[in-house]
Design a protein around this motif. Structure first.
Motif, mmCIF file in Angstrom:
data_model
loop_
_atom_site.group_PDB
_atom_site.id
_atom_site.type_symbol
_atom_site.label_atom_id
_atom_site.label_comp_id
_atom_site.label_asym_id
_atom_site.label_seq_id
_atom_site.Cartn_x
_atom_site.Cartn_y
_atom_site.Cartn_z
ATOM 1 N N ASP A 836 4.742 12.795 6.806
ATOM 2 C CA ASP A 836 6.155 13.025 6.465
ATOM 3 C C ASP A 836 6.903 11.729 6.137
ATOM 4 O OD1 ASP A 836 5.807 15.758 6.907
ATOM 5 O OD2 ASP A 836 6.267 15.550 9.044
ATOM 6 N N THR A 837 6.232 10.807 5.499
ATOM 7 C CA THR A 837 6.898 9.580 5.076
ATOM 8 C C THR A 837 6.558 9.302 3.615
ATOM 9 O OG1 THR A 837 5.054 8.162 5.761
ATOM 10 C CG2 THR A 837 6.790 8.542 7.379
ATOM 11 N N LYS A 838 7.436 8.540 2.996
ATOM 12 C CA LYS A 838 7.217 8.108 1.614
ATOM 13 C C LYS A 838 7.255 6.579 1.603
ATOM 14 C CE LYS A 838 9.457 10.205 -1.686
ATOM 15 N NZ LYS A 838 10.566 10.586 -2.615
ATOM 16 N N LEU A 839 6.161 5.977 1.132
ATOM 17 C CA LEU A 839 6.086 4.518 1.064
ATOM 18 C C LEU A 839 6.869 4.055 -0.164
ATOM 19 C CD1 LEU A 839 2.331 3.912 1.979
ATOM 20 C CD2 LEU A 839 4.306 4.162 3.487
ATOM 21 N N LEU A 840 8.000 3.386 0.071
ATOM 22 C CA LEU A 840 8.894 2.985 -1.018
ATOM 23 C C LEU A 840 8.586 1.589 -1.560
ATOM 24 C CD1 LEU A 840 12.317 4.314 0.349
ATOM 25 C CD2 LEU A 840 10.715 5.437 -1.202
ATOM 26 N N ALA A 841 7.890 0.766 -0.772
ATOM 27 C CA ALA A 841 7.577 -0.598 -1.228
ATOM 28 C C ALA A 841 6.297 -1.055 -0.552
ATOM 29 C CB ALA A 841 8.712 -1.563 -0.908
ATOM 30 N N VAL A 842 5.461 -1.783 -1.294
ATOM 31 C CA VAL A 842 4.236 -2.364 -0.746
ATOM 32 C C VAL A 842 4.077 -3.768 -1.314
ATOM 33 C CG1 VAL A 842 2.942 -0.256 -0.268
ATOM 34 C CG2 VAL A 842 2.915 -1.212 -2.562
ATOM 35 N N ILE A 843 3.376 -4.621 -0.559
ATOM 36 C CA ILE A 843 3.152 -5.991 -1.014
ATOM 37 C C ILE A 843 1.926 -6.550 -0.309
ATOM 38 C CG2 ILE A 843 4.626 -7.036 0.753
ATOM 39 C CD1 ILE A 843 5.505 -9.094 -1.347
ATOM 40 N N PHE A 844 1.110 -7.333 -1.038
ATOM 41 C CA PHE A 844 0.004 -8.074 -0.441
ATOM 42 C C PHE A 844 0.550 -9.371 0.144
ATOM 43 C CE2 PHE A 844 -2.290 -5.287 -3.243
ATOM 44 C CZ PHE A 844 -3.551 -5.115 -2.678
ATOM 45 N N THR A 845 -0.016 -9.792 1.269
ATOM 46 C CA THR A 845 0.430 -11.030 1.891
ATOM 47 C C THR A 845 -0.742 -11.677 2.622
ATOM 48 O OG1 THR A 845 2.074 -11.997 3.387
ATOM 49 C CG2 THR A 845 1.147 -9.882 4.026
ATOM 50 N N ASP A 846 -0.523 -12.874 3.143
ATOM 51 C CA ASP A 846 -1.557 -13.623 3.881
ATOM 52 C C ASP A 846 -2.841 -13.722 3.084
ATOM 53 O OD1 ASP A 846 0.261 -13.877 5.902
ATOM 54 O OD2 ASP A 846 -0.590 -12.319 7.170
ATOM 55 N N ASP A 847 -2.720 -14.269 1.860
ATOM 56 C CA ASP A 847 -3.880 -14.478 0.992
ATOM 57 C C ASP A 847 -4.626 -13.173 0.736
ATOM 58 O OD1 ASP A 847 -5.434 -16.121 -0.613
ATOM 59 O OD2 ASP A 847 -6.868 -16.537 0.977
ATOM 60 N N ASP A 848 -3.872 -12.108 0.560
ATOM 61 C CA ASP A 848 -4.392 -10.767 0.233
ATOM 62 C C ASP A 848 -5.214 -10.149 1.360
ATOM 63 O OD1 ASP A 848 -3.178 -10.965 -2.200
ATOM 64 O OD2 ASP A 848 -4.987 -11.388 -3.336
ATOM 65 N N THR A 849 -5.103 -10.682 2.567
ATOM 66 C CA THR A 849 -5.836 -10.101 3.690
ATOM 67 C C THR A 849 -5.029 -9.046 4.426
ATOM 68 O OG1 THR A 849 -5.040 -11.834 5.204
ATOM 69 C CG2 THR A 849 -7.116 -12.236 4.041
ATOM 70 N N ARG A 850 -3.757 -8.926 4.074
ATOM 71 C CA ARG A 850 -2.889 -7.953 4.741
ATOM 72 C C ARG A 850 -1.957 -7.342 3.724
ATOM 73 N NH1 ARG A 850 1.579 -8.869 9.445
ATOM 74 N NH2 ARG A 850 2.215 -10.489 8.002
ATOM 75 N N ILE A 851 -1.658 -6.071 3.913
ATOM 76 C CA ILE A 851 -0.724 -5.353 3.047
ATOM 77 C C ILE A 851 0.396 -4.806 3.918
ATOM 78 C CG2 ILE A 851 -0.430 -3.439 1.427
ATOM 79 C CD1 ILE A 851 -3.464 -3.638 0.891
ATOM 80 N N LEU A 852 1.623 -5.046 3.518
ATOM 81 C CA LEU A 852 2.784 -4.497 4.219
ATOM 82 C C LEU A 852 3.371 -3.363 3.402
ATOM 83 C CD1 LEU A 852 4.730 -7.621 5.554
ATOM 84 C CD2 LEU A 852 3.087 -6.180 6.761
#
Length: 1448
Positions: A836-852
């Motif tokens: 029941d959630t909608k992901l409105l924004a995503v981004i790669f971080t920490d040298d592409d080892t993590r996604i927020l």
């Protein structure tokens, strides 16, 4: 290890073990493998608690330990061990951590090992505190424990530096890496050139005092914090020599030291951008981890040369270098900051150094100016700054004495004379090394003692007086020729864009320079020490103060007028291309060397024009002559050879500036002197130069000589280059049939398959991607517009992003998140989304080892794609718990969420609540952008309701947020300073350029505007009738993309290309005058409404063709005269999609979108030419049954008696005479097939599939024969299709069988009737495609009842390396030459007779990239005489080349 215990069986300290291991050969390998030791609160110098410890052991009934006595403070054992270890420690890197908390010992708390005992105090030792007592220095609560992180970082740094010991090749700079780094950082000269130049002047033994300065010691010591030091001193005091000494000292210690020397006299060495690129390049060469990141950026297509320095700082330093996990400091030495274009800007950037994870040490040397001094005061508020301002005169005097003594060793004369000269010079030097050097040079030229004494007496004190004496010596020279050449040499030295070599200067001054016996000696003799020639034979002014003296001092007998000098040099540089021999040299590639004067002239005449005398008639005459003749084409040819076509844009800017100044002068002059026609020519060329870069740069790099014959033919008729083409050189091609009156801003147009509606566009690195409304992602290459992959997410997508390395793309749907590999399109992983959630924004971080991710429940989550992740994990729920209520505000579900570029902050917009910015790591509120709705009529009071924010984007630096309010207004807001800027508009979409200089908006009526970020002023407008769905800038900021329904448009307007050069132009002008204010002129363009060509067919064995457009018109043309007559007209909603022309050329068949078929007979005149009297006679008009499905093809039989209609589900044969269906057959295969008349048997049809050919009877559609195609080459390999279960990681193995769809893309008979060309299109599920061409000899298709059709049909298969280059096969012309368009839109031929020999492809001419489209490529065709027909903006371009006659 043997030494783990001593003779008493007690444990040894590691230091003692290392010492003992040195003397035992059995352990050489182990000892030599030790590169570093990390000590955790080790009592190197003993401890005062040793005796207490023995007592505790005795009380607890344990035996006392002998070694405890040895660790008493200053014990003999400790002292002896430390003395032994000290001599060996130079081979090691040592890290010592010390405790800071007291340890409970009985009822008391105390430090077990104090700081001074935990540190050895050796040079280069790294020491750092741990927030722990003696028990816990090696015990950590979790991976997030700060103590654990500190120790882990130290170990990580050591492993990275010593992990490859014995395998240096792994860390060495590979050739391909070096090429990538040079491409990324675009440095014109090696960084060590200036270091070597100044180091040559250093005297051994000098400058040692600087190493004892307390500020420098503090700056160099190993500690975890970043620091800045500033040494300020007057000009001429040897600051640059000091800089080289510090650099060499640090390098000698093995430290990573990177440096830069600003040189005001060299335009390429005084900008902030060059400084940052040089530091970045040196860091990449020295730091392996950083180098890998930079190489990846380069391979993604990133170019830093024209990028805003602030964005370079953000992308390279803040985002990468400052996040390296290492304790060893990185040292920067910056010399002559006062000679930079913008010292203040650099010092402002240094405020971010305090945020660096690794220590950054910056040593800056400059004069003490008010601007720099104030900037350092502001900088000291955020980071520690040490200032070395009051240099002890004795230190300078000692260095000066050493220098003079060394120089006087080479002077002849008695020792007492040398001593006298020494004391005389030192007494008068006043700390100025430049004065001393110039005096010594003059003294050493004296031949007698009397001459030496006279010279010393005549030489005045101080640099100004000395310069005056040198200037008088030139002015009073009795030889006029010497005075003339002295002035000439000084003009070129002072005003050159960069330091010229002796060879370049000699070439520039030809033929006069040919008279010199020794140019170097001549310059040194006549210029009186004003000019210095370095060891690389480059000519420079002796000092910046000398330049200022000669150019700014009033009343000199011998002065240099800068503007007049630039005018003279401009004349020399632009006339270099008037020599007819230059073009032949370029064709032979004789002048490719970038050290020749032709290279300097090609890249620098615009620089000298910009700085020449204002509105010079001489300059105007030269420009008009240059642009009206062949010289301009030779110049462009040279730039293409040198791969410096970006200079065309710089020249266009300089040309426009010159024209503007001249027109302003015209307002005050007699109209007869206005020269309007000449200015108009220059105006046109200023436009053309920019357009040539955008539309032809890639082709010009491939074939520089094409500027003479090919490029002008494809330029608009109103352009200067097209108007002059006949005056320049006769071309081998001609282009007709299209309007092409003016330049178009559109570079390309791409339509999604099946007319899917586009929803979002993404751009990064070498790719751009479009998300469709049905959840399919299309990915293209940004350079060639080649479709690379199709990613079927299979549900509506709410957000998507590229990884920082651009090797992956993440797509988030309503239920799942999927990770894809690029460019292959492989699905790497799939994860369930939170319920029941909608992901409105995503981004790669920490040298592409993590996604927020940020979801509409206001929760930040993370995903670890490189591990066996269980999916999305909640980071913090603090955002969801926000309870701050604001009057009139309603905290509802977020409508927009956007991460900052570094993922440290997230912006959240609501419908009735202020825009908020939060930190992502600690969930702290940064700020709110508060703007209320204006008072509404009838409410009785002003509304306190907050204005909704519809769109939010971040500035690339992460310092500002840009967005759109619900009323369409645009705003820029600083969340920390709470400062905002707003512009009234009616925008509904917004995007920001990657360099941060511009932003782009679109209105509801389809109008696009590009805005200046600083001034919020519009610099470009594009009017169109179609509404915009989304838009974005390209990574290089020269293009922008927009989505309109199912179409992606790629635009490259002049304004963007010019603005990309703005920094360089501003830097150029900054040296002589203040930069001009931003122009208020708005560049405008309008998209003309056209009806695209939907179908095109050429008549067999003639020069006629027929075209149908989207408006429903079908027109017959004659290619040689372009006369036309309308064949048919249908309603626009029933566009004609298919055409066929019978071999005899009398009948044309048509089919429209409504399923209607028509056949028209041409009532030819006696001449069988298209004339106004030519009439069309309808012979068939009918509508096919719906059961046939959409029509794919229509085909007339050779006798014009029957018509084949191929539908989606069945095919029919119609009688043209009575309009009835003669035969029908169901299509069982899902593979698209192409149908042709049998070239030898008129009663048969041929149906071509990707692997077979079927012979079909016309009369009843019965199959006569089935022939399998035999391939002579292996199948083209495509990526496999892989089914991926949700929540699983993929292991792609080689035994997965590929599933590739194949179809026939083209099938046609060659003009000579000897061969059939068959192009097979193979596509993987990821959308990756490959095309393969097969050639079937007609003679092998003879069908007979007695034939054996069990054997495969042999085909002539083109080699794979050739086949992969073929974009559109066009035919076979004389000499058995295969004609085709390649992937770069070059018209090519390949001799089939050499199929098993040389695979040489000949390129003849190209088509511009803005002509490229999927539809045009599918429709283009070749006439019998080799003329190419190519659809273009609702018209058909007729390109005649004589290709079929063998003219090429």
């Amino acid at each position: 290890m043997k030494f783990a215990q001593d003779e008493a069986n007690e444990d040894l300290r590691v230091g003692k073990a290392y010492v003992l291991g040195q003397i035992d050969g059995n352990y050489d390998d182990i000892v030599q493998s030790i590169s570093a030791i990390v000590f955790l609160s080790t009592p190197h110098r003993g401890t005062h608690l040793a005796e207490i410890l023995n007592r505790i052991l005795s009380i607890s009934f344990q035996s006392t330990k002998n070694f405890i006595g040895d660790i008493n403070r200053s014990s003999a054992a400790i002292e002896n061990l430390n003395e032994q270890f000290r001599h060996l420690a130079t081979k090691l890197d040592i890290v010592s951590f010390y405790e800071t908390l007291h340890t409970s010992i009985g009822p008391k708390k105390m430090l077990v090992v104090e700081k001074d005992c935990s540190i050895l105090g050796y040079p280069h030792e790294i020491s750092a505190p741990l927030n722990a007592d003696h028990h816990d220095v090696c015990k950590y609560s979790s991976q997030d424990d700060p103590n654990y992180i500190s120790v882990r970082s130290a170990l990580t740094d050591l492993v990275r530096r010593f992990g490859s010991k014995g395998a240096n090749a792994l860390n060495s700079l590979k050739d391909e890496d070096e090429r990538d780094l040079r491409s990324l950082f675009a440095l014109s000269q090696a960084p060590d050139d200036d270091l070597d130049y100044f180091r040559k002047r250093w005297m051994p033994g000098s400058c040692q005092w600087i190493l004892s300065e307390p500020a420098l010691k503090t700056w160099t010591e190993f500690s975890p914090e970043s620091r800045i030091a500033w040494l300020c001193a007057p000009p001429g005091t040897g600051k640059s020599i000091l800089a080289t000494h510090i650099i060499k000292h640090l390098q000698g210690l093995g430290f990573g030291c990177h440096y830069f020397f600003f040189r005001f006299g060299d335009q390429s060495k005084r900008s902030l951008g060059v400084l940052l690129r040089s530091l970045g390049y040196q860091s990449a060469c020295g730091l392996t981890q950083f180098r890998r990141a930079m190489v990846e950026l380069s391979r993604e297509g990133l170019k830093l040369e024209k990028m805003d320095p602030r964005v370079v700082w953000q992308k390279i330093f803040i985002s990468v270098l400052f996040k390296l996990a290492q304790l060893r400091p990185i040292y920067w030495v910056i010399d002559a900051l006062d000679e930079a274009d913008s010292p203040k800007a650099f010092l402002e950037l240094l405020q971010d150094v305090s945020r660096s994870t690794c220590p950054i040490r910056v040593f800056i040397i400059s004069r003490d100016t008010e601007q720099i001094s104030m900037a350092f005061k502001r900088l000291s508020r955020s980071i520690s700054v040490d200032i070395i301002g009051d240099v002890d005169p004795e230190n300078t005097q000692a260095d000066m004495r050493l220098y003079v003594q060394k120089e006087l060793e080479f002077m002849r004369g008695r020792q007492d004379l040398k001593s006298s000269v020494l004391e005389n010079i030192l007494a008068r030097a006043d700390g100025n090394f430049l004065w001393v050097r110039l005096v010594l040079e003059e003294v050493q030229h004296c031949r007698t003692e009397t001459a030496i004494r006279d010279a010393l007496q005549d030489i005045p004190n101080g640099m100004t007086a000395l310069y005056s004496r040198m200037e008088n010596g030139i002015a009073n020279n009795p030889r006029p020729s010497d005075r003339h050449w002295a002035k000439t040499f000084l003009k070129w030295t002072i005003c050159a864009r960069r330091a010229l070599s002796l060879t370049e200067l000699a070439e520039a001054l030809e033929p006069e320079s040919l008279e010199f016996l020794d140019l170097k000696s001549t310059i040194q003799d006549v210029c009186r020490q004003f000019i210095v020639i370095d060891r690389n034979m480059r000519i420079t002014i002796v000092h910046q103060t000398a330049r200022d003296y000669l150019t700014k001092t009033q009343g000199l007998k011998f002065s240099i007028d800068v503007r007049e000098s630039h005018t003279e040099i401009f004349s020399r540089t632009i006339l270099a291309f008037a020599d007819n021999a230059v073009r032949s040299k370029l064709r032979q590639r004789i002048s490719q060397d970038d050290t020749c004067f032709l290279h300097y002239a090609a890249t620098s005449w615009a620089y000298h024009l910009r700085h020449s005398a204002t509105v010079s008639n001489v300059c105007l005459e030269l420009l008009v002559r240059f642009f009206k003749g062949p010289s301009v084409m030779t110049w462009i040819h040279a730039l293409a050879v040198y791969r410096r076509l970006d200079t065309l844009v710089t020249a266009a800017n300089a040309l426009s500036s010159f024209i503007g100044q001249f027109r302003r002068l015209n307002a005050t002059r007699n109209p007869l002197l206005h020269r309007l026609q000449d200015l108009e020519i220059l105006d046109l060329w200023a436009i053309d130069l920019v357009r040539i870069v955008g539309k032809f740069s890639r082709h010009l790099i491939q074939d520089p000589a094409s500027i003479h014959k090919t490029v002008p033919q494809f330029c608009p008729k109103e352009s200067a280059i097209y108007r002059q083409r006949f005056h320049i050189e006769k071309s081998s091609i001609s282009v007709s049939g299209i309007s092409n009156d003016t330049w178009s801003d559109c570079l390309a147009k791409i339509t999604l398959q099946r007319d899917e509606q586009a929803e979002k566009i993404l751009c990064a690195g070498p790719y751009f991607a479009v998300v469709s409304l049905v959840g399919v992602i299309y990915v293209w290459g940004s350079s060639s517009f080649e479709k690379l992959s199709i990613l079927p997410h299979a549900e509506s997508i709410t957000s998507a992003c590229f990884s920082a390395k651009c090797d992956k793309i993440l797509t988030c749907g309503l239920r799942t998140t999927k990770l894809w590999a690029l460019p292959s399109g492989h699905l790497l992983a799939s994860f369930e989304n939170p319920t029941d959630t909608k992901l409105l924004a995503v981004i790669f971080t920490d040298d592409d080892t993590r996604i927020l991710s940020a979801a509409d429940d206001k929760i930040i989550r993370r995903l670890l794609p490189n591990t066996t992740s269980k999916g999305w994990e909640q980071v913090s729920s603090a955002l969801a718990a926000e309870q701050f209520q604001i009057e009139g505000g309603f905290l509802n579900i977020p409508t927009v969420m956007s991460f900052s570029p570094d993922a440290a902050q997230v912006a959240i917009a609501y419908r009735g609540y202020p825009l908020s910015v939060w930190t992502t790591n600690e969930s702290q509120l940064v700020g709110r952008c508060k703007r209320t709705v204006e008072g509404r009529p009838g409410t009785g009071r002003p509304s306190a309701q907050w204005m909704a924010v519809e769109r939010v984007v971040w500035h690339p630096t992460g310092t500002h947020v840009l967005g759109l309010y619900k009323d369409g207004s645009i705003f820029k807001w600083d969340p920390i300073g709470d400062e905002s800027q707003e512009a009234r508009a009616t925008a509904d979409e917004i995007g920001v350029s990657p360099d941060g200089k511009l932003f782009i908006t679109s209105d509801g009526d389809g109008t696009i505007k590009i805005w200046n970020m600083t001034y919020f002023s519009v610099v470009y407008q594009l009017y169109s009738e179609d509404p915009v769905i989304d838009l974005a800038f390209s990574p290089d900021c020269r293009r922008f993309y927009d989505l309109r329904w199912s179409s992606l448009n790629i635009w490259e307007p002049n304004s963007l290309v010019r603005l990309a050069e703005a920094e360089e132009s501003a830097s150029d002008s900054a040296s002589e005058q203040m930069a001009p204010p931003p122009s208020s002129h708005v560049s405008e363009a309008k998209v003309a409404s056209v009806d695209p060509i939907c179908a095109l067919v050429a008549a067999p064995h003639s020069l006629l063709y027929c075209a149908a457009n989207e408006d429903g018109a079908v027109t017959l043309f004659e290619s040689s005269t372009l006369r036309s007559v309308q064949v048919a007209k249908v309603p626009s909603f029933r566009t004609v999609e298919h055409l066929d022309w019978v071999e005899e050329g009398d009948h044309i068949a048509m089919a429209d979108l409504g399923g209607n078929i028509m056949v028209q007979r041409i009532d030819w005149s006696a001449a069988r030419a298209v004339e106004s009297e030519t009439k069309m006679v309808p012979v068939l008009k009918a509508t096919v049954d719906r059961g046939v499905g959409g029509i794919h093809q229509v085909l007339l039989d050779p006798n014009s008696e029957k018509l084949l209609v191929v539908g989606e589900s069945s095919c029919q044969v119609w009688s043209i005479e009575n309009g009835c269906v003669l035969a029908a057959s169901t299509i069982q295969s899902e593979v698209t097939r192409k149908w042709l008349n049998h070239p030898l048997q008129r009663d048969l049809l041929l149906s071509f599939g990707p692997s077979n050919v079927k012979a079909i009877r016309w009369k009843d559609l019965s199959q006569v024969a089935h022939l399998e195609l035999q391939s002579g080459v292996p199948e083209i390999r495509l990526d496999p299709v892989i089914a991926v279960p949700d929540l699983a990681r993929l292991l792609i193995t080689e035994d997965i069988k590929p599933r590739v769809e194949a179809s026939v893309n083209k099938a046609f008979l060659t003009h000579d009737g000897q061969d059939l060309l068959l192009q097979i299109l193979e596509r993987s599920a990821q959308g990756k495609t490959a095309k393969r061409l097969r050639i079937i000899n007609v003679s092998s298709l003879q069908i007979s009842d007695a034939g054996d059709w069990s054997q495969p049909l042999s085909t002539l298969d083109i080699p794979e390396e050739i086949s992969l280059r073929i974009e559109v096969p066009l035919g076979i012309v004389s000499g058995r030459r295969l004609v085709f368009l390649d992937n770069d839109l070059w018209m090519c031929t390949f001799k089939l007779d050499t199929l098993h020999g040389s695979n040489t492809v000949n390129r003849h001419f190209f088509l511009p990239f803005d002509w490229a489209s999927t539809e045009a490529s599918a429709q283009c065709c070749l006439l019998e005489d080799g003329t190419l027909l190519f659809p273009r903006d609702g018209e058909v371009a007729v390109i005649s080349s004589g290709l079929a006659r063998g003219d090429w």
